[in-house]
Design a protein around this motif. Structure first.
Motif, short mmCIF file in Angstrom:
data_model
loop_
_atom_site.label_atom_id
_atom_site.label_comp_id
_atom_site.label_asym_id
_atom_site.label_seq_id
_atom_site.Cartn_x
_atom_site.Cartn_y
_atom_site.Cartn_z
N CYS A 102 -2.91 58.14 102.88
CA CYS A 102 -1.41 57.47 103.30
C CYS A 102 -0.99 57.53 104.23
O CYS A 102 -0.99 57.20 105.09
N HIS A 272 -3.13 49.96 97.59
CA HIS A 272 -1.19 49.46 97.92
C HIS A 272 -1.57 48.43 96.13
O HIS A 272 -0.20 47.91 96.33
N ASP A 298 -7.55 54.61 100.56
CA ASP A 298 -6.54 55.45 100.41
C ASP A 298 -7.75 57.01 100.15
O ASP A 298 -7.99 56.91 98.93
N ASP A 309 1.88 58.17 97.89
CA ASP A 309 1.25 57.27 96.93
C ASP A 309 -0.03 58.22 97.08
O ASP A 309 -1.54 57.79 96.77
N GLN A 312 -3.14 56.68 93.20
CA GLN A 312 -3.82 55.23 94.41
C GLN A 312 -5.04 55.75 95.03
O GLN A 312 -6.20 54.89 95.43
MN MN Z 1 0.70 54.48 100.70
#
Ligand code: MN
Ligand code: PEP
Length: 346
Positions: A102, A272, A298, A309, A312
């Motif tokens: 990210c 996302h 990601d 992030d 994720q």
């Molecule tokens: Mn992000």
């Protein structure tokens, strides 16, 4: 454009509309139906838009037939476009995986994430040096130092770089390092940024605003195109709905809808949208099956320490599965998995 007259419109009302259209350089074709008259306008729609046709006596409705976006519309360009990013294709005939962290955090983390991206079948490296964060206290990115890291990692791995630009005044700087400029969901209607990106001479990845309709998204793309840059890739990344189980609701139908309305390639960001590692592979498969031209995902070598992030980000053990999904879907759909260029010889 079509004007629908009210049932009680008089012949004089109809003539007044036709006269006004003629003064704007257009032609009016009048069709008298049993209960209503409709008037079709032929000519340059921009001239009609300045007329206050709705205010004329007897006018019931004014309908626009052609899309308000022109340059990115499929009406004016039936063939779907192929965008190339330093030789890597995104568009018809290809499946393109973009992967990376990210945010760029350190040279080591970025290099490790780039190797993970390559293992996942990616031909482009993502990573943010400028991060648009909801909280002003959250990590905002390394700025130019992050761009330098991305550029070094590109030299070492050969993966061209996709990175976000958040401010019009940074566009030239970011474009001097990046191979593709990303405009994020929070900036989809930052019109000065869109225009600056349109002049930067680099392909643009335009994410859909989390609250934007597909038409607003295409109008945002039109801002970039209008400045002379048609190398635009659209990215569906989920929208705000009442649902809280996912970070955003992935609008999977936006992919074929946008591909039908626009000639631009369309990719999906399952990271996302889902916001959870366990959702990224299923959503990637869904995106590729529905016809997306690629995915942007990601990955992180140690998500538990990620500055942005982590939950994720895919980990080492997920990579082969993503690569297999991309290869399998590409083969099923008659596409080729895009390959990364060879690393620069230093
Ligand atoms: Mn992000
Ligand atoms: C990102 O890709 O890093 C990002 C911030 O995405 P979005 O703009 O879709 O939230």
């Amino acid at each position: 454009m079509v004007i629908v007259m009210a049932p009680d419109a008089s012949s004089a009302d109809i003539e007044a509309v036709a006269d006004l259209v003629a003064t704007a350089g257009g032609e009016a074709y009048v069709t008298r139906g049993v209960s209503r008259t409709i008037i079709g306008l032929v000519g340059d729609v921009r001239h009609f838009e300045t007329l206050d046709l709705r205010a004329l006596p007897g006018v019931s409705d004014v309908l626009r037939i052609s899309a308000p976006y022109k340059l990115v519309s499929r009406e004016n360009n039936a063939e779907r476009s192929l965008v190339t990013v330093r030789g890597v294709p995104i568009g018809p005939g290809h499946t393109t995986v973009i992967a990376g962290p990210c945010a760029v955090e350190t040279p080591e983390q970025t290099l490790q994430a780039a190797h993970m991206a390559a293992d996942a079948g990616a031909s482009l490296l993502r990573g943010g040096a400028y991060k648009p964060r909801t909280s002003p206290y959250a990590f905002q990115g390394l700025g130019e130092a992050g761009l330098k890291i991305l550029s070094d990692v590109r030299d070492e791995t050969g993966l061209p770089v996709v990175t976000e630009v958040v401010d019009a005044s940074d566009v030239d700087l970011v474009a001097s390092y990046a191979d593709m400029l990303q405009i994020g969901t929070r900036n989809m209607q930052n019109f000065a940024l869109l225009q600056a990106a349109g002049e930067a001479g680099k392909p643009v990845l335009l994410k859909r605003g989390m609250n934007a309709t597909i038409e607003e998204w295409l109008m945002a793309a039109e801002y970039i195109a209008q400045r002379g840059n048609l190398d635009i890739v659209l990215c569906e990344r989920g929208i705000r709905t009442f649902e809280k189980a996912t970070r955003n609701t992935l609008d999977i139908s936006a992919v074929p809808v946008a591909q039908d309305l626009s000639h631009l390639p369309v990719i999906v960001d399952p990271s996302h949208s889902g916001g959870k590692r366990s959702l990224v592979l299923p959503l990637s498969r869904a995106a590729l099956a529905v016809g997306a031209d690629g995915v942007i995902v990601d990955v992180h070598p140690r998500p538990e320490t990620a500055l942005c992030d982590g939950p994720q980000a895919l980990v080492e053990s997920d990579l082969a599965e993503l690569r297999d999904a991309a290869q399998t879907h590409a083969a099923l759909l008659g596409r080729t998995l895009a390959e990364a260029p060879a690393p620069a010889v230093v």
